[in-house]
Write an enzyme that holds these catalytic residues in place. Sequence first.
Site, mmCIF file in Angstrom:
data_model
loop_
_atom_site.group_PDB
_atom_site.id
_atom_site.type_symbol
_atom_site.label_atom_id
_atom_site.label_comp_id
_atom_site.label_asym_id
_atom_site.label_seq_id
_atom_site.Cartn_x
_atom_site.Cartn_y
_atom_site.Cartn_z
ATOM 1 N N SER A 144 0.837 -1.202 0.000
ATOM 2 C CA SER A 144 0.000 0.000 0.000
ATOM 3 C C SER A 144 0.877 1.259 0.000
ATOM 4 C CB SER A 144 -0.949 -0.050 1.205
ATOM 5 O OG SER A 144 -2.022 0.850 1.048
ATOM 6 N N ASP A 204 -5.374 -3.601 -2.942
ATOM 7 C CA ASP A 204 -4.431 -3.267 -1.877
ATOM 8 C C ASP A 204 -3.857 -4.528 -1.229
ATOM 9 O OD1 ASP A 204 -3.285 -2.385 0.614
ATOM 10 O OD2 ASP A 204 -4.418 -0.528 0.390
#
Length: 587
Positions: free
Chosen positions: A346, A459
């Site tokens: 991320s 993600d």
Amino acid sequence: MSVLTLVDKARLLLSSDIFRALSLEEATELAKEVTQREIKAGEVLFQRGDIGEHLYIVVSGRFRVYLDDPVERESKVDDVLSGEVIGELALITGDRRAATVHAVRDSSILVVTKSSFERIAKKSPHLMFEVARVQIERLHRVEQTKKSLRQPTEAIALLPAGGNLNVVEAFATRLAEALSSFSPVLRLRSGQDSTSAISTKSEEPYRFILYEADPSPSVWNTRSVRQADSIILVADDSSDSGLNAVEFDFDAQRGTAASPHRHLVLLQTGAFRRSAASWLQSRHVDMHHHVAGGNKEDYARVARFLAGKATGLVLGGGGARGFAHIGVVQALAEAGIPIDAIGGTSMGALIAAMVAFGLTPDDMREACRKIFVERGIWDFTIPILSLVAAKRISISLEEIFHDQQIEDLPRNYFCVTTNLSRAEVCVHRHGPVTNWVKASVSIPGVAPPIIYDGDLLYDGGILNNLPVDIMRRLGPRSIIAANVSSFVDASLVNIPPEACSPWHILLSRLNPFAPHRRHPNVFHILYRRSMLNSLRSAVAAQTSVSLFIDPHVAQFGLFEWKAIDQIVEAGLLHARTQVAQWLSVAH
């Protein structure tokens, strides 16, 4: 094969870690019953579950002990070196072998049968105390592997790769210089007395032995590869990337699962790094390195991996709190700790990519300010697949990384995404930086996914928010992890009941005299929900890394982009303190 005399065998028994307490007479008596055996590199001495009918004394070479299959290198327990004993426990207890042992190099051993051992043990009861001592020392050594000062000789074979066959000698000169900063280095080439050069005695004063291959297949090359703990394929990145005759011969020799680690070094001979893709497609290597002509730091980075001194940095996800990673990187630089490999998830994937790309902490801060504060990422769209589109973040990432490929970054880098279609963690070490970083920061429901082979990639923090386990596979001895997420999200506690009423929130915003109250929003809730599964693994990583850095930024909101300077400074402040404490203990 050099045949040992009775005197040689007795001497070797007395120099071993179990039989050294025997008298010369006892050792000579036992030497009459032991046999000598040669084991080729990659050959299995015994497997887990075998009956223990012999013990073995290592005369020369090296053996590796695995609890499971040697294919899974993480199952490695220990290395057994010259003078040490293998297999004594199963022989004494009558249990089956507890581990698999194979030869890392061409090795020579003495074989002691169970009947011979029992006969000498009856005459010399103190022998059992030596066995117990060795077992205790071995268990202690395994438990203290990371702290151990035990540094066996590392044999490194250097082979030419690709079209330029005359690259080994110059590379070896610079690599030897870099390795010599740790310990003495011995360089060996064909034409020397190879029999004596490869003997155990020649290894004793040296920590590293470089076997420099000939530019064409030869007996010397074969012997060098069989002795190697690590193999480096050295290539001129401007030459033809196809396999040469030396490489074909090498693949034929060492195609087993127990092969030593392979590195590919691409020597940059021009002004720009050339693509590594074609080189990697035709070769199986564990790691590759870009090395610029006279860049000493590039050679030092390769040397640190070979010497077991490399450092890997793992950066976790956490929205705006991830700006703290910039401060962490700066604190490590100030402390003189080099980052040899880096990866993340991320926001950690983005900052890690910037580091691997070569940006300074100041460059990273300004780049993030432009992306998240000045341009912004809230590119709202029709909320069918996601709340925001990916156009703005795509433009921002392309402005930084252009068409940069992960495999062409100057430092080894990886990022993590989640395959939502198959509930799998995806690790990206090749391909476009922009594409995979964008996927790693795409929160389900908030941002659109990247479609890859028909699957949805989102993600990476959904399944692995702090990928320490991925970094461990790359092989750095020290792993530093920076985590900006926590079990308790300070911005989501003590929320007043009215904060869950959208009308109440709207009216309070329209009323300039109403007091400001914190309330959750859809972006924060979706992000927090996507992180819950991987928080436990991030906490567990605290005890499995060399240094765990907590920048203490929970007081900042997940999307508090405008607080970038405060978050970076908080990360720098806390990282400086934690790094200094770690270094004081380590030294």
